[in-house]
Scaffold this active site. Sequence first.
Site, mmCIF file in Angstrom:
data_model
loop_
_atom_site.group_PDB
_atom_site.id
_atom_site.type_symbol
_atom_site.label_atom_id
_atom_site.label_comp_id
_atom_site.label_asym_id
_atom_site.label_seq_id
_atom_site.Cartn_x
_atom_site.Cartn_y
_atom_site.Cartn_z
ATOM 1 N N ASP A 215 0.847 -1.185 0.000
ATOM 2 C CA ASP A 215 0.000 0.000 0.000
ATOM 3 C C ASP A 215 0.890 1.245 0.000
ATOM 4 O O ASP A 215 1.770 1.378 0.853
ATOM 5 C CB ASP A 215 -0.917 -0.007 1.229
ATOM 6 C CG ASP A 215 -2.028 1.018 1.122
ATOM 7 O OD1 ASP A 215 -1.717 2.225 1.143
ATOM 8 O OD2 ASP A 215 -3.199 0.622 1.020
ATOM 9 N N ILE A 216 0.675 2.137 -0.967
ATOM 10 C CA ILE A 216 1.489 3.359 -1.053
ATOM 11 C C ILE A 216 1.142 4.286 0.106
ATOM 12 O O ILE A 216 -0.033 4.612 0.330
ATOM 13 C CB ILE A 216 1.254 4.086 -2.388
ATOM 14 C CG1 ILE A 216 1.619 3.161 -3.556
ATOM 15 C CG2 ILE A 216 2.073 5.366 -2.462
ATOM 16 C CD1 ILE A 216 1.318 3.753 -4.924
ATOM 17 N N GLU A 258 -4.572 2.602 -4.470
ATOM 18 C CA GLU A 258 -3.133 2.504 -4.217
ATOM 19 C C GLU A 258 -2.751 1.154 -3.618
ATOM 20 O O GLU A 258 -1.656 0.991 -3.083
ATOM 21 C CB GLU A 258 -2.679 3.631 -3.283
ATOM 22 C CG GLU A 258 -3.147 3.528 -1.851
ATOM 23 C CD GLU A 258 -4.533 4.147 -1.616
ATOM 24 O OE1 GLU A 258 -4.804 4.551 -0.477
ATOM 25 O OE2 GLU A 258 -5.325 4.226 -2.566
#
Length: 348
Positions: A215-216, A258
Site C-alpha cells: 500500500d502506497i 493505491e
Amino acid sequence: MSSSHHHSDQHRRLVLKALLWLTLFGGVCFSAINIMRENWILAVLELSYSFISLYCLLVINRSENLRTLTIIYLVPFFTLMMVILFQPRTSFSVFAWIQTIPIIFYLLLGLRLGLWGSLLFIGIGLFAFSQRFTSDNQVTNILILANLGAAALSVTLFSHIYERSRLRNEQRLTELATTDSLTGLANRMRLADVFEREINHAKRNRTPLALVFLDIDHFKLINDRYGHKAGDKALCHFAQLLSGRLRSGDLFCRLGGEEFAVLLPNTSAEQAATIAHSLCERLAATPLELEGRPLPMTLSAGVASFGEDGELLDELMQVADRRTYSAKRTGRNRVVTEDGHEQPLAAT
C-alpha cells in the site's frame, strides 16, 4: 484453470455433447436402415458406435481431460465414416459428410489437431471417392473429384481462419479483462486465476506460497496536493519500478486505488518478507520526478503465507490486508509478517 481456457473448454464441451446426441440417434436410425437392407457389417458398426456415444454422454460432465475424451470419440467416429465411404453398397450421397470433417475437428480440437485431422480424413475420403466413382470420361472424373476436394479444402481453410481469429479475440478479451488499464499489471481477476493454479502446485509438490500486500503511503496527499494526473503517474512509477525487482514467476497485481499485491510461488514467509523489504528500499531510494522535483514515496506491506494463514485466497488477502494496515498504523514504510510484529526499515 484460466478464464480463457475455462470458457473454451465449456464451449467445446457443449459442441461435443451436441455431436454425441446426433451420433447416438443417427447411429440407431442408420443401423436400423442397414438391417432392413441386410448390410449387417455397417449395422453392427453403427449400433456399436451409438453405445460409445452414449457412454461419452454419461461421463462428459465429470471428465477432467476433455481433449482425451474428444480424441477417443472422434478417431473411431471418422474411421467409421471412412469405412462407410469405401462400402460399395452405400449411396454416393454419403460423401457429403466429408464437408463436416474440418468443422467438427476445428470446433472440438482447435488449430493444430484440427488442421492435421482434417487433412488426414479429407484425403482418405477423396481417395475413397476416386476408387468408387468412375465414368467413361476421365476428364469428368477429374473435374468431379477436383470440385469435391476444392469444396472440402475451402471449408478447412475457412474453419482454420475462423478458429485462429476466435482464439486471438478470446485471448485479447481475456487480457483486457485481467489487466489493469492504467499500470498494465494484472488485476484481481487474474490474481484469482493464477492463485488457483499455484495452490494446486503448492499442494501437489508441498512447496510454500506467499502473498504480500503493498500500500502506497500517503497516496491521498499526492492526489490532493498535485492532482489525479500526478496520482496516476505515481501509480505507474510504483508499478514499473517494483516490477523490475520481482522474479519472472511472481505475479504483481493492482487490486485498486493505491493497493497492490504480489503472489510469490515457492516462497516462505521469511523469504517474502525479504522481498517486501527490498521493494520498500527500492521505492524509497527512487523518488518520482514530478514537476522537475523529486517526490519521495514509501510503502507499507503485509505478508501472508499459504497454510499458516489460510488456504483460500480471500483468507490470505484478509490476513495480508490486516497486517498492511498494522504497518501503516505503526509508522508506515515497514513490513509486517505476523500480527503484532512490525519490522521498520533500517533506513527509517
